[in-house]
Design an enzyme around this catalytic site. Structure first.
Site, PDB file in Angstrom:
ATOM      1  N   LYS A  13     -58.851  18.519 -14.123  1.00  8.57           N
ATOM      2  CA  LYS A  13     -57.729  19.278 -12.830  1.00  8.57           C
ATOM      3  C   LYS A  13     -58.305  20.576 -13.791  1.00  8.57           C
ATOM      4  CE  LYS A  13     -53.799  18.022 -13.062  1.00  8.57           C
ATOM      5  NZ  LYS A  13     -53.477  16.660 -13.110  1.00  8.57           N
ATOM      6  N   ARG A  88     -45.713  18.868  -8.923  1.00  9.17           N
ATOM      7  CA  ARG A  88     -46.080  17.128  -9.412  1.00  9.17           C
ATOM      8  C   ARG A  88     -44.976  16.286  -8.162  1.00  9.17           C
ATOM      9  NH1 ARG A  88     -48.216  18.966 -14.877  1.00  9.17           N
ATOM     10  NH2 ARG A  88     -49.984  16.764 -15.771  1.00  9.17           N
ATOM     11  N   ARG A 122     -60.422  13.909 -25.258  1.00 11.41           N
ATOM     12  CA  ARG A 122     -59.829  15.776 -24.246  1.00 11.41           C
ATOM     13  C   ARG A 122     -59.961  15.597 -25.727  1.00 11.41           C
ATOM     14  NH1 ARG A 122     -56.925  17.160 -19.248  1.00 11.41           N
ATOM     15  NH2 ARG A 122     -54.989  16.136 -20.476  1.00 11.41           N
ATOM     16  N   ARG A 155     -54.274  16.853 -27.639  1.00  7.34           N
ATOM     17  CA  ARG A 155     -53.308  16.298 -27.535  1.00  7.34           C
ATOM     18  C   ARG A 155     -51.965  15.571 -28.032  1.00  7.34           C
ATOM     19  NH1 ARG A 155     -53.262  18.639 -21.003  1.00  7.34           N
ATOM     20  NH2 ARG A 155     -51.251  17.398 -21.157  1.00  7.34           N
ATOM     21  N   ARG A 166     -48.464   8.469 -18.245  1.00 11.65           N
ATOM     22  CA  ARG A 166     -48.633   9.538 -18.026  1.00 11.65           C
ATOM     23  C   ARG A 166     -49.101   8.968 -16.514  1.00 11.65           C
ATOM     24  NH1 ARG A 166     -51.982  13.783 -21.270  1.00 11.65           N
ATOM     25  NH2 ARG A 166     -51.470  14.865 -19.112  1.00 11.65           N
TER      26      ARG A 166
END
Ligand code: AMP
Length: 209
Positions: A13, A88, A122, A155, A166
């Site tokens: 995203k 969300r 990531r 992160r 998540r």
């Protein structure tokens, strides 16, 4: 254009939202980035949000709605925006309706195991929020941001166990938005596997842009 990017964690995203925002000349509004900035700056909002974020849970609606409303009132967002990470939940979506009109919702989808692979690889720049991936989008110099030279970090919520949580949070609380926007005729499904540029082209096609 006023666009929402919807999709589970790891679907790309953020990467696609940045590209699309550049292409359309509108701001990229990432609620995750705004929250992380608040955590780094130790603001009141950051303090309140931190424990939820660390656990991979959603920050309470009222906090996020107020924060996003303030951002969308800023001058640059009057010509349009790419919303990344908001709404969300259904209450966030209904609150958003009271704030602005939406032209389209891009819904990125991907195989669940690919989501985990994407998220664990990531790396982000803590200084300018640029996003990289150790395999699919590495920086030119290992561990350093191409744009500002800062050291890249993972992160804390990109560790595998947190990611799986998540993804569950997404399925339970966010995926109902797919039906919500489909009913309004705003949904544009886009398959999010492949090269960044290929997916970008699919998004442009889906938007007729
Ligand atoms: P993201 O960068 O979009 O993956 O967001 C990182 C984290 O920030 C999420 O896991 C949530 O804890 C929090 N967050 C971001 N956007 C929202 C939102 N719209 N509602 C609730 N929590 C959010």
């Amino acid at each position: 254009m006023r666009i929402i990017m919807l999709g589970p964690p790891g679907a790309g995203k953020g990467t696609q939202a940045v590209r699309l925002a550049q292409r359309l000349g509108v701001p990229h509004v990432s609620t995750g980035d705004i929250l992380r900035r608040n955590v780094a700056d130790r603001t009141k909002l950051g303090e309140l949000a931190q424990s939820y974020m660390k656990a991979g849970k959603l920050v309470p609606d009222d906090l996020v709605i107020e924060m996003t409303a303030a951002r969308l009132r800023e001058r640059d967002a009057q010509k349009g925006f790419i919303l990344d990470g908001f709404p969300r939940t259904i209450p966030q979506a209904t609150a958003l309706e009271g704030l602005t009109r939406i032209d389209a919702v891009v819904s990125l989808f991907l195989d669940p195991e690919d989501l985990v692979k994407r998220s664990t690889g990531r790396r982000i720049c803590p200084n300018c929020a640029a996003v990289y991936h150790v395999h699919t989008n590495p920086p030119k110099k290992e561990g350093r941001c191409d744009k500002c030279g800062s050291g890249l970090v993972q992160r804390p919520d990109d560790k595998e166990d947190v990611i799986r949580g998540r993804i569950r949070t997404y399925e339970e609380q966010t995926s109902p938005l797919i039906g919500y926007y489909k009913e309004k005729g705003l949904l544009r499904d886009v398959y999010a596997s492949g090269l960044i540029e290929e997916i970008h082209q699919r998004i442009l096609e889906a938007l007729g842009a």
